[in-house]
Design an enzyme around this catalytic site. Structure first.
Site, PDB file in Angstrom:
ATOM      1  N   GLU A 185      34.217  98.430  55.112  1.00  0.00           N
ATOM      2  CA  GLU A 185      33.016  97.685  54.686  1.00  0.00           C
ATOM      3  C   GLU A 185      32.481  96.762  55.781  1.00  0.00           C
ATOM      4  O   GLU A 185      32.232  95.574  55.550  1.00  0.00           O
ATOM      5  CB  GLU A 185      33.305  96.897  53.407  1.00  0.00           C
ATOM      6  CG  GLU A 185      33.644  97.798  52.240  1.00  0.00           C
ATOM      7  CD  GLU A 185      33.766  97.082  50.903  1.00  0.00           C
ATOM      8  OE1 GLU A 185      34.112  95.895  50.911  1.00  0.00           O
ATOM      9  OE2 GLU A 185      33.517  97.709  49.864  1.00  0.00           O
ATOM     10  N   GLU A 379      35.723 104.615  47.826  1.00  0.00           N
ATOM     11  CA  GLU A 379      36.019 103.594  46.815  1.00  0.00           C
ATOM     12  C   GLU A 379      34.994 103.717  45.714  1.00  0.00           C
ATOM     13  O   GLU A 379      33.791 103.737  45.977  1.00  0.00           O
ATOM     14  CB  GLU A 379      35.904 102.174  47.383  1.00  0.00           C
ATOM     15  CG  GLU A 379      37.054 101.734  48.224  1.00  0.00           C
ATOM     16  CD  GLU A 379      36.969 100.258  48.605  1.00  0.00           C
ATOM     17  OE1 GLU A 379      36.378  99.454  47.842  1.00  0.00           O
ATOM     18  OE2 GLU A 379      37.485  99.917  49.672  1.00  0.00           O
TER      19      GLU A 379
HETATM   20  C1  BGP Z   1      35.858  96.480  48.121  1.00  0.00           C
HETATM   21  C2  BGP Z   1      37.051  96.391  48.967  1.00  0.00           C
HETATM   22  C3  BGP Z   1      38.301  96.617  48.281  1.00  0.00           C
HETATM   23  C4  BGP Z   1      38.297  96.258  46.807  1.00  0.00           C
HETATM   24  C5  BGP Z   1      37.010  96.524  46.078  1.00  0.00           C
HETATM   25  C6  BGP Z   1      36.893  95.955  44.694  1.00  0.00           C
HETATM   26  O1  BGP Z   1      34.924  95.639  48.654  1.00  0.00           O
HETATM   27  O2  BGP Z   1      37.037  97.255  50.081  1.00  0.00           O
HETATM   28  O3  BGP Z   1      39.262  96.005  49.060  1.00  0.00           O
HETATM   29  O4  BGP Z   1      38.839  95.065  46.556  1.00  0.00           O
HETATM   30  O5  BGP Z   1      35.951  96.075  46.817  1.00  0.00           O
HETATM   31  O6  BGP Z   1      36.524  94.618  44.739  1.00  0.00           O
HETATM   32  P1  BGP Z   1      37.166  93.496  43.857  1.00  0.00           P
HETATM   33  O7  BGP Z   1      38.629  93.605  44.057  1.00  0.00           O
HETATM   34  O8  BGP Z   1      36.595  92.235  44.367  1.00  0.00           O
HETATM   35  O9  BGP Z   1      36.758  93.811  42.465  1.00  0.00           O
END
Ligand code: BGP
Length: 481
Positions: A185, A379
């Site tokens: 990201e 993701e």
């Molecule tokens: C993305 C990241 C992950 C993960 C996901 C979900 O931005 O790459 O590491 O955490 O988001 O986000 P969150 O855990 O804040 O719900």
């Protein structure tokens, strides 16, 4: 004339890479074991919806709770977890290698062998089951020392430290790992969220566009050099970029809103995306920098370096969409890394993220139209509160619904002609939330007995979504009911 009677086969391609994704800092634990040094995630306290995570530099403080220290303990459960991934039929597993496990401070010349041995075992175990390992080289876990001593990625010196780390990985895992992502990201650096998470810039004074774009430039150069180095090490290596894809619809059809939405996408997606794929900043980036008083310090050789290190494929995280308006008016709601305007046509998750499966088809088309290289979703998933029912099971039908809708739209995008090569759902095993530091916000298909008060024995349990996803993979996306 084109034959408009061609029947379009709605199918995922053979060899589609189904799997799951995690990140070391949120999943692995074992923060002070095996010679590992602290990372920035180790000085982030727990949080909740009403109490944001806090940083406690220069080190963890007694009496505070740091959820990432133990996370959900993949460090001691890797064998069991990989067996569960294999049972689901994973073709690929995306994980990150903790930089400070390999270089405890980040600036050493020689790697920590014990750290490498941990990943040797993980990779060999994946290969034993025929699961393709996909490595994210840097995922929100810069060594803490590099932040305290060098101020994080606003400092160009981090490029060399990163390349030293990448070189060790490329050489060691030659013939074993084929897919690599240089930075998780990277485009979060267009938002305040990215200063600490992406760039390890802990000083709040550094959280401004000047420092964040400078840090992003250094990472883009580091990425390009890593791509080049990887290809020289093994020509079969596939290197990808990874963006948190922002999908901002115009609030109205007023031309001002439509233009604003286009500029929103250019700023948050295309600046990083274009440099990664085309090897140069787009014109609108230079205009934005000029109009916002941003002066990028670039070395004379950077232009060529960026051109010589373009990526082989494009990957994204996609959770939700939002609305944007030139007037910035309207009720706001949360999203990945940023808050934006609410869309009255969409439902939200318990954390306010707007659920928009159709939007996934839209962005996949947008990306492929722009870049014409293979695309992968690395993701996607639903952060939700899961309860163990009286029958001892976790009936997460809401997660199955969310994933089903997204898989359906992926198939539509494939029919649209997008060269979509894979899908790894986020947090396939429950892990610590990046933004809130909570355990309560779960994404997994595998439940882990670990809670926000620190209780739990790390026991693993298959959720209903586990069995659903197994069928999806077995049928290559045909059986999604
Ligand atoms: C993305 C990241 C992950 C993960 C996901 C979900 O931005 O790459 O590491 O955490 O988001 O986000 P969150 O855990 O804040 O719900």
């Amino acid at each position: 004339m084109q034959d408009n009677k061609i029947t379009i086969e709605k199918k995922f391609p053979e060899g589609f890479l189904w799997g799951g994704a995690t990140a070391a800092n949120q999943y692995e634990g074992g923060w002070d074991e095996g010679g590992r040094g602290p990372s920035i995630a180790d000085i982030l306290t727990g949080g909740s919806v009403d109490k944001d995570r806090r940083l406690t530099p220069p080190s963890p403080v007694k009496g505070e709770f740091y959820p990432n220290h133990e996370a959900t303990d993949f460090y001691h459960h890797w064998k069991e977890d990989i067996a569960l991934f294999a049972e689901m039929g994973f073709k690929i597993y995306r994980f990150s290698i903790s930089w400070s496990r390999i270089f405890p401070r980040g600036d050493e010349a020689q790697p920590n062998q014990e750290g490498l041995q941990f990943y040797d075992q993980v990779i060999d175990e994946l290969l034993k089951y025929g699961i393709e390992p996909m490595v994210t080289i840097s995922h929100y876990e810069n060594p803490l020392y590099l932040s305290l001593e060098f101020g994080g990625w606003k400092n160009r010196r981090l490029i060399d430290f990163y390349l030293n780390f990448a070189k060790v990985l490329f050489e060691r895992y030659k013939g074993k790992v084929k897919y690599w992502l240089t930075f998780n990201e990277i485009n979060m650096l267009t938002q305040p969220f990215g200063a600490v998470f992406c760039a390890g810039m802990l000083d709040p004074e550094d959280n401004n566009e000047q420092a964040r774009f400078q840090a992003m430039h250094h990472q883009l150069v580091a990425s390009a050099l890593a791509v080049k180095m990887a290809h020289e090490t093994d020509s079969s290596y596939k290197l990808g970029c990874m963006l948190a894809y922002h999908n901002g619809y115009p609030c109205t059809c007023r031309p001002e809103d439509v233009l604003f939405a286009q500029q929103h996408g250019q700023l948050h997606n295309s600046i990083a995306g274009d440099v990664h794929v085309r090897g140069a900043y787009p014109g609108f980036a230079y205009r934005y920098f000029k109009e916002h008083g941003i002066t990028l310090e670039q070395a004379p050789e950077d232009e060529k370096l960026l051109k010589d290190g373009t990526v082989d494929f494009f990957t994204i995280s996609y959770y939700s969409s939002c609305c944007v308006s030139a007037a910035q008016d309207g009720e706001r709601t949360a999203g990945n890394g940023a808050e934006n305007i609410k869309n009255p046509y969409l439902q939200t998750s318990d954390w306010g993220w707007q659920i928009d499966a159709l939007g996934l088809r839209y962005v996949l088309n947008q990306i492929y139209d722009r870049y014409q290289i293979p695309v992968m979703i690395v993701e996607n998933g639903l952060g939700a509160v899961d309860e163990v029912s009286s029958d001892g099971k976790i009936h997460d039908t809401y997660r199955i619904d969310y994933m089903r809708q997204h898989v359906e739209q992926m198939k539509e995008a494939v029919c649209d002609g997008v060269d979509l090569i894979g899908y790894t759902c986020w947090g396939c095993t429950d892990l610590v939330s990046a933004s809130t530091g909570e355990m309560k916000k779960r994404y997994g298909l595998i439940y882990v007995d670990k809670h926000d008060d620190g209780s739990g024995d790390f026991g693993r349990k298959k959720k209903d979504s586990f069995y659903w996803y197994k069928r999806v993979i077995e049928s290559n996306g045909e059986d999604i009911e």
